[in-house]
Write an enzyme that holds these catalytic residues in place. Sequence first.
Site, short mmCIF file in Angstrom:
data_model
loop_
_atom_site.label_atom_id
_atom_site.label_comp_id
_atom_site.label_asym_id
_atom_site.label_seq_id
_atom_site.Cartn_x
_atom_site.Cartn_y
_atom_site.Cartn_z
N SER A 135 6.11 -5.75 -5.42
CA SER A 135 7.11 -6.66 -5.95
C SER A 135 8.19 -5.91 -6.71
O SER A 135 7.91 -4.92 -7.39
CB SER A 135 6.47 -7.69 -6.88
N LYS A 207 -0.18 -11.31 -4.81
CA LYS A 207 1.26 -11.19 -4.58
C LYS A 207 1.84 -12.52 -4.09
O LYS A 207 2.96 -12.91 -4.47
CB LYS A 207 1.55 -10.08 -3.56
N HIS A 210 2.18 -14.70 -7.04
CA HIS A 210 3.35 -14.19 -7.78
C HIS A 210 4.63 -14.79 -7.22
O HIS A 210 5.50 -15.25 -7.95
CB HIS A 210 3.38 -12.65 -7.68
N ASN A 211 4.75 -14.81 -5.89
CA ASN A 211 5.95 -15.35 -5.26
C ASN A 211 6.06 -16.86 -5.47
O ASN A 211 7.17 -17.40 -5.62
CB ASN A 211 5.96 -15.03 -3.77
N GLU A 214 7.40 -17.28 -8.78
CA GLU A 214 8.82 -16.92 -8.71
C GLU A 214 9.65 -18.11 -8.23
O GLU A 214 10.73 -18.39 -8.75
CB GLU A 214 9.01 -15.73 -7.78
#
Length: 508
Positions: A135, A207, A210-211, A214
């Site tokens: 990232s 991940k 995480h996105n 986001e």
Amino acid sequence: MTAKNADIGLIGLAVMGQNLVLNMADHGYNVAVYNRSTDKMKDFIEYCKKSEPSHERVIGHADLATFVLSIKRPRKIVLLVKAGTATDLTINALLPFLEKGDIIIDGGNALWTDTIRREKELRAKDIEFIGSGVSGGETGARFGPSLMPSGTRQAWASLEPIWTDIAAKVDPVTGQPLEGGKPGKPVEGGFSCAEYIGPDGAGHYVKMVHNGIEYIDMQLICEAYWLMKTLLGMKSDEIGKIFEEWNKGELSSFLIEITADILQQKDPMSKEFLVDMILDAAEQKGTGQWTAANALELGAPANAIAAAVYARGLSSVKEERVAASKILKGPKITPVTDAKERAEAIEAIKNALYCSKICAYAQGFQLIDKAQVAYNWKLNFGEISQIWRGGCIIRARFLQKITDAYSLNSRLKNLMLDPYFTEEINKGQTGWRKVISLAVTNGVPVQGLLRHWLTMMVIEVLICQLTCYKVSAITLAHILMSVKTSHVVNTSTWIGQSQVVHKLRLIN
């Protein structure tokens, strides 16, 4: 670099691949590179010779066999190719040249179930496989990304020195990012934002979440922007300055910082604010959708993340929204002009944004908690929050508070139950509720802030042990009208989000 002298190899010389190669070379590693298009590889090598201090550490190969044989054993080969079929085809092309114990590292945004499958298939062939979240976009790849690897401990031990060196660095006590890296002069010292996540697909799963965070983080910022623009009648540069102030306090983060900058930029052609010239239609690359869909499968209440995914989907049907705006009308908004009332409203929006961000991260970690049970992983939430403090897109000051929360209680079931976050939500929820009320009354779309507020309502129901929670028909009608009609009227809600994506060319 001579034959069989490369420390690591990389396949896939798009923007992310090129920058990761340069990062590794700057840290003293010899890197062999290969690309399906030989011309792209040659262009990159030519660029390195002309512009990069560490160019002698990068060598290109037009032949896949020569590329593989140039790497020291156990070979470590990073793939940064398109997720899905392209990744499988690349792996299959590599296999004839690999030997027992060699390691393939997939640094793309792979679906975690594909990573689980690939790791199992390659283990049967005595080839190690690491699925690593990467990232930070192209800037992170160049000067220090947040890295989330998973696979066997043995494979990680071989990759760890390189991944630890090239990752973003933060102050070990405060969690503040250590910045200032330049070509040939990487940041030294500090805590490295690279940590072993777990087995098989755990790294790519983390991940993915995480996105998802986001997505909602950007959606909340856009809503805060749109509230100030519509309810308070503020210009883009005025709002940008507010974000600048917010970035000095608990809301300090990469996304707040770039939003402050973006809102104050003017289009050189029209001299209008650039954000007002950007088409209000945002794209998405799948990870947010995966997060929302998996949350439904696991029964995790990630409703705000799902709302952000829906918002992007709605933004993409531009023609339909324009047509609908001529038929469906929301309430007429009279902007607040009184200085005192405006200041109070700005403070309330700030509180709403911070409280909603806390809920967003709480939902993300709650989803990860569900996943570790479903996929038989044992994850360390404190370490995950540590490596998100630098390099990654969602890096923020309050991630240090999340790290502290899990250090205090590693079995914490929900971030909102940590003493610090409980206090912050208790302090900020009055302003939060005020903002929701104003938005609903005026028909301003705030699906992200609203979803988190509804989550708080559910928590209140559980705490008070109520058998029902009555919402007046009028309030419900306002909510439905805001969600149904105001999105098509106020089409600029997603402008900030689109601009963040397009201006920085974030690769997620």
